[in-house]
Scaffold this motif. Structure first.
Motif, PDB file in Angstrom:
ATOM      1  N   CYS A   9       0.827  -1.213   0.000  1.00  0.00           N
ATOM      2  CA  CYS A   9       0.000   0.000   0.000  1.00  0.00           C
ATOM      3  C   CYS A   9       0.862   1.264   0.000  1.00  0.00           C
ATOM      4  CB  CYS A   9      -0.935  -0.006   1.205  1.00  0.00           C
ATOM      5  SG  CYS A   9      -2.241  -1.242   1.074  1.00  0.00           S
ATOM      6  N   MET A  10       1.924   1.245   0.786  1.00  0.00           N
ATOM      7  CA  MET A  10       2.803   2.411   0.810  1.00  0.00           C
ATOM      8  C   MET A  10       3.502   2.609  -0.538  1.00  0.00           C
ATOM      9  SD  MET A  10       2.418   3.874   3.660  1.00  0.00           S
ATOM     10  CE  MET A  10       3.806   4.933   3.876  1.00  0.00           C
ATOM     11  N   SER A  11       3.861   1.522  -1.203  1.00  0.00           N
ATOM     12  CA  SER A  11       4.494   1.619  -2.520  1.00  0.00           C
ATOM     13  C   SER A  11       3.523   2.187  -3.543  1.00  0.00           C
ATOM     14  CB  SER A  11       4.984   0.254  -2.971  1.00  0.00           C
ATOM     15  OG  SER A  11       5.953  -0.240  -2.095  1.00  0.00           O
ATOM     16  N   VAL A  12       2.290   1.738  -3.518  1.00  0.00           N
ATOM     17  CA  VAL A  12       1.283   2.250  -4.454  1.00  0.00           C
ATOM     18  C   VAL A  12       1.016   3.728  -4.161  1.00  0.00           C
ATOM     19  CG1 VAL A  12      -1.145   2.045  -5.151  1.00  0.00           C
ATOM     20  CG2 VAL A  12       0.255   0.004  -4.904  1.00  0.00           C
ATOM     21  N   PHE A  13       0.944   4.081  -2.882  1.00  0.00           N
ATOM     22  CA  PHE A  13       0.743   5.475  -2.509  1.00  0.00           C
ATOM     23  C   PHE A  13       1.921   6.331  -2.984  1.00  0.00           C
ATOM     24  CE2 PHE A  13       1.292   8.931   0.606  1.00  0.00           C
ATOM     25  CZ  PHE A  13       0.112   9.615   0.359  1.00  0.00           C
ATOM     26  N   GLY A  14       3.139   5.862  -2.813  1.00  0.00           N
ATOM     27  CA  GLY A  14       4.313   6.586  -3.279  1.00  0.00           C
ATOM     28  C   GLY A  14       4.324   6.747  -4.786  1.00  0.00           C
ATOM     29  N   LEU A  15       3.920   5.711  -5.501  1.00  0.00           N
ATOM     30  CA  LEU A  15       3.840   5.784  -6.954  1.00  0.00           C
ATOM     31  C   LEU A  15       2.804   6.812  -7.380  1.00  0.00           C
ATOM     32  CD1 LEU A  15       4.775   4.569  -9.663  1.00  0.00           C
ATOM     33  CD2 LEU A  15       2.887   2.959  -9.456  1.00  0.00           C
ATOM     34  N   ALA A  16       1.678   6.856  -6.681  1.00  0.00           N
ATOM     35  CA  ALA A  16       0.634   7.830  -7.011  1.00  0.00           C
ATOM     36  C   ALA A  16       1.127   9.252  -6.765  1.00  0.00           C
ATOM     37  CB  ALA A  16      -0.619   7.547  -6.182  1.00  0.00           C
ATOM     38  N   VAL A  17       1.821   9.478  -5.649  1.00  0.00           N
ATOM     39  CA  VAL A  17       2.348  10.814  -5.362  1.00  0.00           C
ATOM     40  C   VAL A  17       3.380  11.217  -6.408  1.00  0.00           C
ATOM     41  CG1 VAL A  17       3.745  12.118  -3.711  1.00  0.00           C
ATOM     42  CG2 VAL A  17       1.850  10.717  -2.898  1.00  0.00           C
ATOM     43  N   CYS A  18       4.246  10.292  -6.798  1.00  0.00           N
ATOM     44  CA  CYS A  18       5.258  10.605  -7.815  1.00  0.00           C
ATOM     45  C   CYS A  18       4.615  10.913  -9.161  1.00  0.00           C
ATOM     46  CB  CYS A  18       6.243   9.453  -7.948  1.00  0.00           C
ATOM     47  SG  CYS A  18       7.368   9.316  -6.554  1.00  0.00           S
ATOM     48  N   SER A  19       3.590  10.162  -9.529  1.00  0.00           N
ATOM     49  CA  SER A  19       2.936  10.414 -10.818  1.00  0.00           C
ATOM     50  C   SER A  19       2.197  11.744 -10.793  1.00  0.00           C
ATOM     51  CB  SER A  19       2.003   9.267 -11.184  1.00  0.00           C
ATOM     52  OG  SER A  19       0.989   9.123 -10.212  1.00  0.00           O
ATOM     53  N   LEU A  20       1.589  12.119  -9.658  1.00  0.00           N
ATOM     54  CA  LEU A  20       0.953  13.427  -9.555  1.00  0.00           C
ATOM     55  C   LEU A  20       1.991  14.545  -9.644  1.00  0.00           C
ATOM     56  CD1 LEU A  20      -1.732  12.838  -6.799  1.00  0.00           C
ATOM     57  CD2 LEU A  20      -2.126  13.297  -9.212  1.00  0.00           C
ATOM     58  N   ALA A  21       3.115  14.362  -8.993  1.00  0.00           N
ATOM     59  CA  ALA A  21       4.161  15.370  -9.051  1.00  0.00           C
ATOM     60  C   ALA A  21       4.720  15.497 -10.466  1.00  0.00           C
ATOM     61  CB  ALA A  21       5.277  15.021  -8.066  1.00  0.00           C
ATOM     62  N   PHE A  22       4.897  14.388 -11.149  1.00  0.00           N
ATOM     63  CA  PHE A  22       5.382  14.424 -12.523  1.00  0.00           C
ATOM     64  C   PHE A  22       4.372  15.106 -13.432  1.00  0.00           C
ATOM     65  CE2 PHE A  22       5.842  12.553 -16.770  1.00  0.00           C
ATOM     66  CZ  PHE A  22       7.145  12.908 -17.030  1.00  0.00           C
ATOM     67  N   GLY A  23       3.097  14.794 -13.238  1.00  0.00           N
ATOM     68  CA  GLY A  23       2.057  15.437 -14.034  1.00  0.00           C
ATOM     69  C   GLY A  23       2.011  16.931 -13.802  1.00  0.00           C
ATOM     70  N   ALA A  24       2.174  17.353 -12.549  1.00  0.00           N
ATOM     71  CA  ALA A  24       2.156  18.783 -12.256  1.00  0.00           C
ATOM     72  C   ALA A  24       3.392  19.476 -12.827  1.00  0.00           C
ATOM     73  CB  ALA A  24       2.087  18.998 -10.750  1.00  0.00           C
TER      74      ALA A  24
END
Length: 115
Positions: A9-24
């Motif tokens: 769960c923490m890995s998926v959450f980290g991936l989601a945060v990284c993808s949001l940051a990359f998108g921004a």
């Protein structure tokens, strides 16, 4: 099993945060093939305005009278100083290994090459 699920769960959450940051970070960048060429042309125009030898002086500095009077030191002198420094450091290491103490570990060297 619970620990594995927590890590997942923490890995998926980290991936989601990284993808949001990359998108921004990449939002607003042109996606067509023509836009990067226009950006490259603008960069080339800016580089053309900068002098070719920006950080280099056009005229070499003239040596002063004091610099001309100093004789050149042979390379053998420097090599001898380096070899002496190495011998002193090796002797200090061997003396520490034979009788380790706090004073010998933090003692000052007698080598002239140390600042």
């Amino acid at each position: 099993m619970v620990m594995f699920l927590m890590v997942l769960c923490m890995s998926v959450f980290g991936l989601a945060v990284c993808s949001l940051a990359f998108g921004a970070a990449t939002r607003g960048l042109p996606t067509s093939e023509e836009a990067p060429l226009a950006v490259a042309v603008a960069v080339d125009e800016r580089l053309a305005a900068v002098p070719e030898r920006f950080f280099v002086r056009d005229v070499a500095p003239q040596p002063t009278a004091a610099a001309r009077l100093v004789p050149a030191v042979p390379i053998e002198v420097f090599l001898a100083q380096i070899e002496r420094h190495i011998r002193l450091e090796q002797a200090a290491a061997e003396s520490f290994l034979s009788a380790p103490s706090l004073e010998s570990l933090h003692g000052r060297t007698v080598s002239p090459l140390v600042h």
